[in-house]
Design an enzyme around this catalytic site. Structure first.
Site, PDB file in Angstrom:
ATOM      1  CG  PHE A 156      -1.848   1.224   1.514  1.00  0.00           C
ATOM      2  CD1 PHE A 156      -2.929   1.121   0.091  1.00  0.00           C
ATOM      3  CD2 PHE A 156      -1.485   2.182   1.104  1.00  0.00           C
ATOM      4  CE1 PHE A 156      -3.548   2.467   0.226  1.00  0.00           C
ATOM      5  CE2 PHE A 156      -2.419   3.965   1.725  1.00  0.00           C
ATOM      6  CZ  PHE A 156      -3.175   3.312   0.808  1.00  0.00           C
ATOM      7  CE  LYS A 211      -0.831   6.686   6.895  1.00  0.00           C
ATOM      8  NZ  LYS A 211      -0.469   6.139   6.097  1.00  0.00           N
ATOM      9  CG  ASP A 256       5.678   3.828   2.156  1.00  0.00           C
ATOM     10  OD1 ASP A 256       5.295   4.602   3.254  1.00  0.00           O
ATOM     11  OD2 ASP A 256       4.834   3.071   0.924  1.00  0.00           O
TER      12      ASP A 256
END
Ligand SMILES: *Cc1c(COP(=O)(O)O)cnc(C)c1O
Length: 413
Positions: free
Chosen positions: A153, A267, A238
């Protein structure tokens, strides 16, 4: 507004149920939220519009690693709001140098390219790896390949969902960009075999968050690092969800003492206050971008840089990483004790866990609804898996209480 729309959206009845209905009435249903309507939050606790309190075991998918309303972060944001919020990158502002220097130092890298959302940081990394491939490695024009992993993802842009293997994320959004090769996650031999002279980069999550907190076999990241160095390929990690303290270290790659060529961050970098993301790498990589070749109106804005700097200051103390590691031990012990009692498997790293609930107990969604009724908010992912990612500031007693509620729900108490 038509009469029927007015009827649908006007409620005089107060409270969470009415507010929830009102919120759902006028939005695209690209989410399926739990029926809670939050009004304020502090630390690890959220309070709904009726005054009910909930322990937050999702932390905004790790955007809230430092908890809700962290005093120092809020103070920084408030002060910056009053001074300056945006100049665009056409002009330099006085928060930029500090942020880029601090974040670069945290990563041990020379340069920082700030963006806003995680998907934009991933897109940035993809563009940088391709450009590096053409200009430095010497790959023929438009021939670059980037290796990605199954179950990934990396965000929601058309390019990124094109190399997702989740039908929900992908189906109906093609045609997709070429140039991506998918190999099974955790399989180093498959990844090595997929490298060709056209390969410019490898993009992987050091732990797959959306995938259900999937931890690759020990040595996987080390193996990727060695293969990339050997084959002259860039390694982009990531760390948008795994990084910035979540796993008990600053980066999930730190568990194998691996340093990727590109850190992709997001985030928690904006602490749940503003979206802040970044790609962090050395000059020989990020230096391929020249003026006009990439950008973002809001990327690196003054408010984002002020908050991001304060986040890096918090991480530089090491306190949050330590706390995550220590509480993570309790989380692991408690979850492992649930295996065989309504739980069929758990994966834990730091204060982050994927909990596979026995399908006989119910779907992940049903478990989350039962948890909500007990004052705990968590999120399912893929069928019967619950992801736990409490704010790193959660108290030991509150976490223990939250896990009591989970134990009760999965054991059918
Ligand atoms: C959330 C996430 C993204 C996308 O971030 P957005 O801010 O939602 O665009 C990318 N990669 C990983 C690993 C993520 O968890």
């Amino acid at each position: 507004m038509t009469a029927s729309l007015t009827e649908q959206t006007e409620h005089t009845e107060p409270g969470a149920a009415a507010e929830f209905t009102r919120a759902e009435a006028r939005t695209a249903h690209n989410y399926h939220p739990l029926p809670v309507v939050v009004a304020h939050a502090e630390g690890a606790w959220m309070t709904d519009v009726d005054g009910r309190r909930y322990l937050d075991l999702l932390a905004g998918y790790s955007a809230l690693n430092f908890g809700h309303s962290h005093p120092r972060l809020l103070e920084t944001a408030h002060a910056q709001l009053d001074r300056l919020t945006l100049t665009s990158r056409a002009f330099v502002h006085d928060q930029f140098a500090d942020f880029t220097a601090k974040l670069g130092d945290l990563c041990g890298k020379e340069l920082v390219l700030p963006m806003n959302t995680g998907a934009e940081a991933v897109e940035t990394a993809l563009k940088v790896m391709r450009k590096w491939g053409y200009e430095v490695k010497g790959v023929a024009a438009d021939q670059a390949e980037i290796i990605v992993a199954s179950g990934n993802f990396h965000g929601r842009t058309t390019t990124i969902v094109g190399f997702s293997d989740d039908p929900d994320a992908r189906d109906g959004f093609g045609p997709f960009a070429p140039g991506f090769v998918t190999v099974p996650y955790g399989d180093l031999a498959a990844l090595e075999a997929a490298i060709t002279p056209r390969t410019v980069g490898v993009l992987v999550e050091p732990i797959q968050g959306e995938g259900g907190v999937v931890i690759p076999p020990a040595g996987y990241l080390t193996g990727i690092r060695e293969a990339c160095t050997r084959e002259n390929v860039l390694f982009a990690a990531d760390e948008i969800q795994a990084g910035l303290g979540r796993t008990g270290r600053t980066f999930a790659c730190d568990h194998e003492d691996v340093v990727p060529d590109l850190y992709v961050l997001g985030k928690a970098l904006g602490a749940g206050i503003v979206p802040v993301s970044a790609v962090v790498a050395d000059r020989d990589v990020l230096g391929v971008l020249k003026p006009g070749q990439h950008g973002s109106t809001f990327g690196g804005n003054a408010l984002a840089c002020a908050v991001g700097s304060a986040v890096v200051d918090l991480l530089a103390t090491g306190d949050f990483q330590r706390r995550s590691a220590e509480l993570g031990e309790m989380l692991r012990e408690r979850l492992e004790a649930m295996v065989g009692h309504g739980v069929v498997g758990v994966r834990v790293r730091g204060l982050w866990a994927g909990v596979d609930v026995d399908p006989a107990v119910g779907t992940g969604r049903e478990v989350c609804e039962a948890l909500m009724a007990r004052g705990v908010l968590a999120k399912d992912t893929h069928g019967s898996t619950i992801r736990l990612a409490p704010p790193l500031v959660v108290s030991e007693a509150d976490l223990a209480w939250g896990l009591d509620q989970l134990a009760a729900v999965v054991s059918g108490a």
